[in-house]
Design a protein around this motif. Structure first.
Motif, short mmCIF file in Angstrom:
data_model
loop_
_atom_site.label_atom_id
_atom_site.label_comp_id
_atom_site.label_asym_id
_atom_site.label_seq_id
_atom_site.Cartn_x
_atom_site.Cartn_y
_atom_site.Cartn_z
N GLU A 73 -97.22 96.11 46.38
CA GLU A 73 -95.86 95.93 46.86
C GLU A 73 -95.48 94.45 46.78
O GLU A 73 -96.23 93.58 47.21
N ILE A 74 -94.32 94.16 46.19
CA ILE A 74 -93.87 92.78 46.08
C ILE A 74 -92.45 92.64 46.63
O ILE A 74 -91.71 93.62 46.75
N LYS A 75 -92.09 91.43 46.99
CA LYS A 75 -90.73 91.13 47.40
C LYS A 75 -89.95 90.66 46.18
O LYS A 75 -90.42 89.81 45.43
N VAL A 76 -88.77 91.23 45.99
CA VAL A 76 -87.97 90.94 44.80
C VAL A 76 -86.68 90.23 45.21
O VAL A 76 -85.98 90.69 46.11
N ASN A 77 -86.39 89.14 44.56
CA ASN A 77 -85.13 88.44 44.75
C ASN A 77 -84.65 87.90 43.40
O ASN A 77 -85.26 88.18 42.36
N GLU A 78 -83.60 87.12 43.43
CA GLU A 78 -83.02 86.60 42.19
C GLU A 78 -84.03 85.77 41.40
O GLU A 78 -84.11 85.88 40.16
N SER A 79 -84.82 84.98 42.09
CA SER A 79 -85.77 84.11 41.40
C SER A 79 -86.89 84.89 40.70
O SER A 79 -87.46 84.44 39.72
N THR A 80 -87.18 86.10 41.21
CA THR A 80 -88.20 86.94 40.58
C THR A 80 -87.85 87.23 39.13
O THR A 80 -88.71 87.19 38.24
N PHE A 81 -86.58 87.52 38.89
CA PHE A 81 -86.14 87.83 37.53
C PHE A 81 -85.97 86.57 36.68
O PHE A 81 -86.16 86.61 35.46
N LYS A 82 -85.62 85.45 37.32
CA LYS A 82 -85.45 84.21 36.56
C LYS A 82 -86.77 83.70 36.00
O LYS A 82 -86.80 82.99 34.99
N LYS A 83 -87.87 84.06 36.66
CA LYS A 83 -89.18 83.58 36.21
C LYS A 83 -89.67 84.30 34.96
O LYS A 83 -90.59 83.82 34.29
N ILE A 84 -89.07 85.44 34.64
CA ILE A 84 -89.52 86.21 33.47
C ILE A 84 -88.96 85.60 32.20
O ILE A 84 -87.75 85.45 32.05
N VAL A 85 -89.83 85.26 31.30
CA VAL A 85 -89.44 84.71 30.00
C VAL A 85 -89.69 85.77 28.94
O VAL A 85 -90.81 86.24 28.77
N PHE A 86 -88.65 86.14 28.22
CA PHE A 86 -88.78 87.20 27.22
C PHE A 86 -89.21 86.62 25.87
O PHE A 86 -88.73 85.58 25.43
N ASP A 87 -90.16 87.30 25.26
CA ASP A 87 -90.61 86.96 23.91
C ASP A 87 -90.85 88.25 23.15
O ASP A 87 -90.52 89.34 23.64
N ARG A 88 -91.43 88.16 21.98
CA ARG A 88 -91.61 89.36 21.16
C ARG A 88 -92.55 90.37 21.78
O ARG A 88 -92.51 91.55 21.45
N LYS A 89 -93.39 89.94 22.72
CA LYS A 89 -94.35 90.85 23.34
C LYS A 89 -93.73 91.68 24.47
O LYS A 89 -94.22 92.76 24.78
N ASN A 90 -92.71 91.15 25.12
CA ASN A 90 -92.13 91.89 26.25
C ASN A 90 -90.64 92.15 26.09
O ASN A 90 -89.97 92.58 27.03
N GLN A 91 -90.08 91.91 24.90
CA GLN A 91 -88.65 92.08 24.68
C GLN A 91 -88.19 93.51 24.94
O GLN A 91 -87.08 93.74 25.40
N HIS A 92 -89.07 94.48 24.67
CA HIS A 92 -88.69 95.89 24.85
C HIS A 92 -88.51 96.27 26.32
O HIS A 92 -88.03 97.35 26.63
N TYR A 93 -88.91 95.38 27.24
CA TYR A 93 -88.71 95.64 28.67
C TYR A 93 -87.33 95.20 29.16
O TYR A 93 -86.96 95.49 30.29
N GLN A 94 -86.58 94.49 28.34
CA GLN A 94 -85.40 93.79 28.84
C GLN A 94 -84.35 94.71 29.44
O GLN A 94 -83.84 94.47 30.54
N THR A 95 -84.01 95.80 28.75
CA THR A 95 -82.99 96.72 29.26
C THR A 95 -83.42 97.34 30.59
O THR A 95 -82.63 97.42 31.55
N ALA A 96 -84.69 97.77 30.67
CA ALA A 96 -85.19 98.37 31.91
C ALA A 96 -85.15 97.37 33.06
O ALA A 96 -84.82 97.72 34.20
N LEU A 97 -85.45 96.11 32.77
CA LEU A 97 -85.44 95.09 33.82
C LEU A 97 -84.01 94.75 34.26
O LEU A 97 -83.78 94.44 35.44
#
Length: 254
Positions: A56-80
């Motif tokens: 279980e984690i706490k989610v806020n705006e900064s949680t999503f800002k920390k994610i850097v998208f590249d070719r390895k995780n780009q397919h997660y972008q819409t779901a996120l």
């Protein structure tokens, strides 16, 4: 005999426990909690079982800002992006902004149709208001027939005259409706024996533009078959908005 400090070892560890999976798992749990659609219940349950258990984690705006998208995780972008809207409890906004909430969360054509329908059922007491009345209009020699289904049909309680409305979530931007939409309304006019038909669009101001179809008998002669284009100004005051919609429709009918 062996000095461990003299050896260099490099290895890669693959783990399903990372921030993206933790966010998605939290979103799935939220969906299971807020879902009221029985058809989705089984799919959400199956997804919960298939998804690996995460902490279980706490989610806020900064949680999503920390994610850097590249070719390895780009397919997660819409779901996120959808997870962000759900977990941070974003609200829909009809104005342009940084978050495309409406495009992701709602079928606006369906929502606009239902809003107009419910408004007229409550406010337009002089007419019977119905929706999705299906009629067959073409059939091959073998196989199923093709059907048509206008959005809203109004039937006057006194004269029994019918009027067909078709809602479109589009911005005309000063242009005429598409030829396809106008042809569609002509078919409704004929098959539902309507006195008038109208296309209903959202706008930033109230505009009713009445028009007639050309006669099929004489070139460039106008017929009495009327198709109006209604642009209804949106508003944040729902009660006032519904009154304005009803008044606009009454102006069309009479």
């Amino acid at each position: 005999m062996v000095h461990k400090e003299h050896f260099y070892v490099k290895y890669t560890q693959y783990s399903n426990e990372h921030s993206i999976h933790e966010i998605l798992f939290k979103t799935i749990k939220l969906l299971a909690h807020i879902n009221s659609n029985s058809l989705l219940k089984g799919r959400i349950g199956a997804l919960t079982l298939d998804f690996p258990e995460m902490k279980e984690i706490k989610v806020n705006e900064s949680t999503f800002k920390k994610i850097v998208f590249d070719r390895k995780n780009q397919h997660y972008q819409t779901a996120l992006e959808i997870s962000k809207l759900l977990l941070l409890n974003y609200h829909p906004d009809i104005s342009k902004g940084r978050n495309d909430v409406l495009a992701l969360m709602f079928d606006m054509n369906s929502l606009w149709e239902q809003f107009i329908l419910v408004t007229l059922k409550r406010k337009l007491t002089t007419h019977f208001v119905s929706s999705q009345v299906t009629k067959s209009f073409w059939k091959p020699t073998s196989g199923y027939s093709s059907k048509m289904r206008p959005d809203i049909i109004l039937k006057c309680k006194e004269s029994q005259e019918s009027f067909v409305l078709d809602t479109k979530w589009k911005n005309l931007n000063g242009y005429n409706p598409s030829p396809e939409d106008l042809r569609q309304m002509y078919v409704y006019l004929r098959f539902y024996q309507a006195k008038k038909v109208a296309l209903v669009y959202p706008s930033d101001q109230h505009i009713i533009q009445k028009g007639n179809y050309f006669s099929s008998k004489k070139h460039l002669e106008m017929s009495d078959k009327e198709c109006s284009v209604m642009q209804i100004a949106t508003s944040t005051d729902i009660k006032t908005w519904q009154e304005e919609i009803t008044n606009q429709i009454k102006e069309l009918l009479y």
